[in-house]
Scaffold this active site. Structure first.
Site, PDB file in Angstrom:
ATOM      1  N   HIS A 152      -2.604  -1.071  -3.353  1.00 30.12           N
ATOM      2  CA  HIS A 152      -3.680  -0.091  -3.217  1.00 30.12           C
ATOM      3  C   HIS A 152      -3.349   1.128  -4.075  1.00 30.12           C
ATOM      4  CE1 HIS A 152      -4.377  -1.836   1.088  1.00 30.12           C
ATOM      5  NE2 HIS A 152      -4.870  -2.612   0.151  1.00 30.12           N
ATOM      6  N   SER A 210       0.849  -1.189   0.000  1.00 31.63           N
ATOM      7  CA  SER A 210       0.000   0.000   0.000  1.00 31.63           C
ATOM      8  C   SER A 210       0.888   1.243   0.000  1.00 31.63           C
ATOM      9  CB  SER A 210      -0.953  -0.024   1.202  1.00 31.63           C
ATOM     10  OG  SER A 210      -1.857   1.060   1.135  1.00 31.63           O
ATOM     11  N   THR A 211       0.782   2.100   1.003  1.00 26.47           N
ATOM     12  CA  THR A 211       1.531   3.352   1.031  1.00 26.47           C
ATOM     13  C   THR A 211       3.032   3.099   0.948  1.00 26.47           C
ATOM     14  OG1 THR A 211      -0.194   4.195   2.490  1.00 26.47           O
ATOM     15  CG2 THR A 211       1.820   5.510   2.278  1.00 26.47           C
ATOM     16  N   ASP A 270      -4.706  -4.572   5.996  1.00 26.85           N
ATOM     17  CA  ASP A 270      -5.077  -5.403   4.854  1.00 26.85           C
ATOM     18  C   ASP A 270      -3.936  -6.362   4.515  1.00 26.85           C
ATOM     19  OD1 ASP A 270      -6.710  -6.311   2.765  1.00 26.85           O
ATOM     20  OD2 ASP A 270      -5.796  -4.931   1.332  1.00 26.85           O
ATOM     21  N   MET A 279      -0.181   1.229   5.075  1.00 29.49           N
ATOM     22  CA  MET A 279      -0.939   1.602   6.255  1.00 29.49           C
ATOM     23  C   MET A 279      -2.102   0.644   6.449  1.00 29.49           C
ATOM     24  SD  MET A 279      -2.734   5.256   7.021  1.00 29.49           S
ATOM     25  CE  MET A 279      -3.467   5.633   8.609  1.00 29.49           C
TER      26      MET A 279
END
Length: 360
Positions: A199, A173-174, A295, A292
């Site tokens: 993401h 993600s991030t 997930d 973050m």
């Protein structure tokens, strides 16, 4: 607790006003300044030392990417890029992530005032996330969506098919765009197939895949529904769909699902990891990278319980140590590895456990 101090940089007076309102209505943050161009912003940043900067891409006097590059070399600061979701813009946004931007906030094309209000919760959440991100000096889905578990997409099963073909299953993600690039660049052309849930807004995933494909020795592409999963290929989940590992006859295939978001994300890492547990079992290697939230943590544990061997990125090399931390805490990770060593560790484990000897 001190408020998160934000400087907004945008040449549109309307955008500056709207973003300031979104920021100032949150109790834990404040817009301490707003600049119409990077030249003015430079002095504000030097004087006020903000926690987070929101930065437009196309501005007068200095391009946003040029300013970002200089900022990350001289005074690394968490930056959220403001970008219109166009094909051209997506390329620019991906370049911004390479230069060190923490994340991207989509700029509405029509009815900007209403569009910003629709994104208000997401903007605030990304500002909070950015304020905690670790940024380094430059060297070389909607948050309001309901939260579901992977049960919303596919049932849990621990009866994988009897196959010997190895697969690498990745979630991020991030900070993941640069982490994925570092992970994929050393992959040899005959590497096992790689499936990735990152993401990312849907208008960016195809451009992101194309950029990686131009850099890597393996083929990198946006996953398509029903296509066969092949060695030497990496398949990135489209931003509008969950990526599910499926089977057709004797072959692994990519399946796409527009079932509800899981952990507020579509694509969801939990969904991809569960499908790998269901279908590949011990033939899968799981990798969870910077990001973050949580997930992927539950799905990685399911993969381990189904016989997969899993790697989590260590805290020191993560931009945000959220997803790997949760996966480690829940017991899904077999090893915790620095990003710089991840590719070699994965390939070495595969070579020692039934895969072909692969050289980086």
């Amino acid at each position: 607790m001190p408020k998160i101090r934000v400087i907004v940089v945008d040449d549109s007076a309307l955008m500056r006003s709207l973003l300031k309102e979104v920021i100032d209505t949150a109790p834990d943050m404040e817009c301490i300044a707003a600049a119409p161009d990077p030249i003015i912003a430079r002095e504000m940043i030097r004087e006020l030392n903000p926690d987070v900067i929101t930065l437009d891409v196309e501005m007068p006097k200095m391009d946003g990417l040029d300013f970002l590059s200089r900022l990350m070399r001289l005074k690394p600061t968490p930056v959220l890029m403001i970008s219109s979701l166009t094909e051209h813009g997506s390329e620019v946004a991906l370049r911004a992530l390479e230069l060190g931007a923490v994340d991207i906030i989509p700029k509405p094309k029509l009815d900007i005032a209403q569009g910003i209000q629709n994104y208000a919760d997401e903007i605030r959440e990304k500002i909070r996330m950015a304020s905690k991100a670790k940024v380094r000096a430059l060297a070389k889905e909607h948050v309001a969506s309901p939260s579901h578990s992977a049960d919303a997409v596919l049932p849990k099963s621990v009866r994988p098919l009897m196959k010997s073909e190895k697969l690498i299953i990745v979630g991020a993600s991030t900070g993941g765009t640069e982490a994925l690039k570092e992970f994929l660049l050393p992959m040899p052309p005959d590497a096992p197939a790689i499936l990735i849930a990152q993401h990312m807004p849907e208008m960016f995933t195809k451009s992101f895949a194309n950029r990686l494909d131009s850099l890597c020795r393996i083929t990198v592409k946006e996953a398509e529904h029903g296509e066969r999963v092949l060695p030497g290929h990496a398949y990135i989940a489209p931003g509008h769909s969950h990526l599910v590992l499926g089977v057709s006859g004797a072959n692994y295939v990519c399946q796409l699902s527009q079932a509800p978001p899981v952990n507020r994300h579509r694509p969801s890492v939990d969904v991809l990891f569960r499908s790998a547990a269901n279908v590949a079992g011990r033939n899968a290697v799981g990798v969870i990278l910077t990001g973050m939230g949580k997930d992927g943590a539950a799905g990685m544990l399911e993969m381990r319980q189904a016989g997969a061997y899993n790697f989590a990125q260590d805290e020191a090399s993560c931009v945000v140590f959220g997803m790997p931390k949760e996966a480690i805490a829940q017991g899904g990770a077999n090893e915790v590895v620095p990003l710089k060593d991840m590719t070699q560790k994965v390939l070495a484990w595969l070579a020692a456990n039934g895969g072909r000897a692969l050289r980086i």
